[in-house]
Design a protein around this motif. Sequence first.
Motif, PDB file in Angstrom:
ATOM      1  N   LYS A 186      11.028  -4.750  -9.410  1.00  0.00           N
ATOM      2  CA  LYS A 186      10.965  -4.995  -7.960  1.00  0.00           C
ATOM      3  C   LYS A 186       9.937  -6.073  -7.630  1.00  0.00           C
ATOM      4  N   LYS A 187       9.195  -6.510  -8.639  1.00  0.00           N
ATOM      5  CA  LYS A 187       8.111  -7.492  -8.449  1.00  0.00           C
ATOM      6  C   LYS A 187       7.171  -7.034  -7.339  1.00  0.00           C
ATOM      7  N   ARG A 188       6.720  -5.827  -7.516  1.00  0.00           N
ATOM      8  CA  ARG A 188       5.853  -5.264  -6.491  1.00  0.00           C
ATOM      9  C   ARG A 188       4.699  -4.497  -7.136  1.00  0.00           C
ATOM     10  N   ILE A 189       3.528  -4.645  -6.519  1.00  0.00           N
ATOM     11  CA  ILE A 189       2.358  -3.875  -6.924  1.00  0.00           C
ATOM     12  C   ILE A 189       1.953  -3.038  -5.721  1.00  0.00           C
ATOM     13  N   ALA A 190       1.658  -1.773  -5.966  1.00  0.00           N
ATOM     14  CA  ALA A 190       1.200  -0.923  -4.864  1.00  0.00           C
ATOM     15  C   ALA A 190      -0.168  -0.346  -5.212  1.00  0.00           C
ATOM     16  N   ILE A 191      -1.034  -0.349  -4.228  1.00  0.00           N
ATOM     17  CA  ILE A 191      -2.351   0.256  -4.377  1.00  0.00           C
ATOM     18  C   ILE A 191      -2.409   1.416  -3.386  1.00  0.00           C
ATOM     19  N   SER A 192      -2.948   2.529  -3.856  1.00  0.00           N
ATOM     20  CA  SER A 192      -2.999   3.707  -2.992  1.00  0.00           C
ATOM     21  C   SER A 192      -4.021   3.542  -1.862  1.00  0.00           C
ATOM     22  N   HIS A 193      -3.546   3.869  -0.689  1.00  0.00           N
ATOM     23  CA  HIS A 193      -4.379   3.903   0.511  1.00  0.00           C
ATOM     24  C   HIS A 193      -5.629   4.788   0.285  1.00  0.00           C
ATOM     25  N   TYR A 194      -5.426   5.913  -0.377  1.00  0.00           N
ATOM     26  CA  TYR A 194      -6.559   6.830  -0.627  1.00  0.00           C
ATOM     27  C   TYR A 194      -7.566   6.209  -1.589  1.00  0.00           C
ATOM     28  N   HIS A 195      -7.030   5.521  -2.573  1.00  0.00           N
ATOM     29  CA  HIS A 195      -7.892   4.849  -3.548  1.00  0.00           C
ATOM     30  C   HIS A 195      -8.787   3.839  -2.822  1.00  0.00           C
ATOM     31  N   ILE A 196      -8.203   3.095  -1.892  1.00  0.00           N
ATOM     32  CA  ILE A 196      -8.956   2.099  -1.133  1.00  0.00           C
ATOM     33  C   ILE A 196     -10.009   2.780  -0.264  1.00  0.00           C
ATOM     34  N   GLN A 197      -9.623   3.889   0.340  1.00  0.00           N
ATOM     35  CA  GLN A 197     -10.551   4.605   1.222  1.00  0.00           C
ATOM     36  C   GLN A 197     -11.741   5.193   0.482  1.00  0.00           C
ATOM     37  N   LEU A 198     -11.482   5.641  -0.747  1.00  0.00           N
ATOM     38  CA  LEU A 198     -12.503   6.434  -1.438  1.00  0.00           C
ATOM     39  C   LEU A 198     -13.378   5.656  -2.410  1.00  0.00           C
ATOM     40  N   ASN A 199     -13.063   4.400  -2.604  1.00  0.00           N
ATOM     41  CA  ASN A 199     -13.784   3.661  -3.648  1.00  0.00           C
ATOM     42  C   ASN A 199     -14.350   2.331  -3.159  1.00  0.00           C
ATOM     43  N   SER A 200     -15.294   1.829  -3.910  1.00  0.00           N
ATOM     44  CA  SER A 200     -15.905   0.545  -3.565  1.00  0.00           C
ATOM     45  C   SER A 200     -14.922  -0.591  -3.842  1.00  0.00           C
ATOM     46  N   ARG A 215       0.866  -1.169   0.000  1.00  0.00           N
ATOM     47  CA  ARG A 215       0.000   0.000   0.000  1.00  0.00           C
ATOM     48  C   ARG A 215       0.907   1.224   0.000  1.00  0.00           C
ATOM     49  N   ASP A 216       0.554   2.230  -0.764  1.00  0.00           N
ATOM     50  CA  ASP A 216       1.334   3.467  -0.642  1.00  0.00           C
ATOM     51  C   ASP A 216       0.378   4.646  -0.456  1.00  0.00           C
ATOM     52  N   HIS A 217       0.932   5.825  -0.419  1.00  0.00           N
ATOM     53  CA  HIS A 217       0.082   6.989  -0.174  1.00  0.00           C
ATOM     54  C   HIS A 217       0.017   7.913  -1.377  1.00  0.00           C
ATOM     55  N   ALA A 218       0.082   7.326  -2.555  1.00  0.00           N
ATOM     56  CA  ALA A 218       0.001   8.122  -3.770  1.00  0.00           C
ATOM     57  C   ALA A 218      -1.371   8.799  -3.841  1.00  0.00           C
ATOM     58  N   LYS A 219      -1.353  10.072  -4.200  1.00  0.00           N
ATOM     59  CA  LYS A 219      -2.620  10.779  -4.337  1.00  0.00           C
ATOM     60  C   LYS A 219      -3.006  10.923  -5.794  1.00  0.00           C
ATOM     61  N   ARG A 220      -2.062  10.655  -6.681  1.00  0.00           N
ATOM     62  CA  ARG A 220      -2.313  10.964  -8.077  1.00  0.00           C
ATOM     63  C   ARG A 220      -2.594   9.751  -8.937  1.00  0.00           C
ATOM     64  N   ARG A 221      -2.522   8.580  -8.361  1.00  0.00           N
ATOM     65  CA  ARG A 221      -2.891   7.397  -9.139  1.00  0.00           C
ATOM     66  C   ARG A 221      -3.363   6.310  -8.182  1.00  0.00           C
ATOM     67  N   ALA A 222      -4.107   5.376  -8.750  1.00  0.00           N
ATOM     68  CA  ALA A 222      -4.739   4.343  -7.935  1.00  0.00           C
ATOM     69  C   ALA A 222      -3.785   3.193  -7.625  1.00  0.00           C
ATOM     70  N   GLY A 223      -3.101   2.747  -8.651  1.00  0.00           N
ATOM     71  CA  GLY A 223      -2.210   1.609  -8.456  1.00  0.00           C
ATOM     72  C   GLY A 223      -1.005   1.727  -9.365  1.00  0.00           C
ATOM     73  N   VAL A 224       0.016   0.921  -9.065  1.00  0.00           N
ATOM     74  CA  VAL A 224       1.208   0.945  -9.902  1.00  0.00           C
ATOM     75  C   VAL A 224       1.859  -0.432  -9.843  1.00  0.00           C
ATOM     76  N   CYS A 225       2.546  -0.782 -10.919  1.00  0.00           N
ATOM     77  CA  CYS A 225       3.237  -2.066 -10.988  1.00  0.00           C
ATOM     78  C   CYS A 225       4.723  -1.791 -11.231  1.00  0.00           C
TER      79      CYS A 225
END
Length: 172
Positions: free
Chosen positions: A41-55, A27-37
Motif C-alpha cells: 500500500k506504500k503506507r507507513i502508520a504511526i500510532s497516535h498513542y505512541h506519539i502521545q506517550l513518547n518523546s 496515523r492510526d490508533h494501534a495500541k499494541r505497536r508503535a509503527g507499521v509499514c
Amino acid sequence: MSFSAVQEKFNELQRDYSVLQSWRLTRDHAKRRAGVCYPLKKRIAISHYHIQLNSLSVVIDTLVHEVAHALAFELHNETGHGPHWRRWVTRLGGEAKVTGNFSVPETHWVLVHKQSDSLVQLARRHRKNKRIKDFILKGRPDTRGQLFYVSSAQFLAWQSGELLLSEVELIQ
Ligand SMILES: [Zn+2]
C-alpha cells in the motif's frame, strides 16, 4: 508532541529519497505497536498513542525504523529485518534494533502460559506476583512452573514477529 513534527521528518526523508515520493504517512490508533509499514500500500502508520506517550526522539526512531522498511522494499525488494533494512536504519541515523524502548498504553506485564513453541496470554497485570512459580491453571497441575510474566513491550514484539520466542525474557 504532535503528529506534524513526525510528518515534517517524513517529508524531509521523501525529499532525500525519491522512491518515497509515492509513499504516505498516516496515523492510526494501534495500541499494541508503535509503527507499521505496508509495502504494497506504500503506507507507513504511526500510532497516535505512541506519539502521545513518547518523546520526539523515540517517535522519530520509530519513523526511521519504518522508513528503512520502505527503502529496503523499494530498492532491494526486502521485507523484514534483514541486512538491507539494517543498513538503511543505520544510514538514516537510527539504531537497528527491533524492540523499541517505548511506552505502550497498557499494563506493564503480560501473564503467559509457555507452551513448547508459543506463548498464550492469560491476563494483563500492573505488577508481578512473587508466587507465580506456584500458580497453575485451574484443573491443570501440569502447568505449574509454566506460567511467566513477560513485559508488554516484549510480548508485543514477539506477537508481531520482531522477537523470537527464544529471545523473549520469561520472568518468574
Ligand atoms: Zn520492523
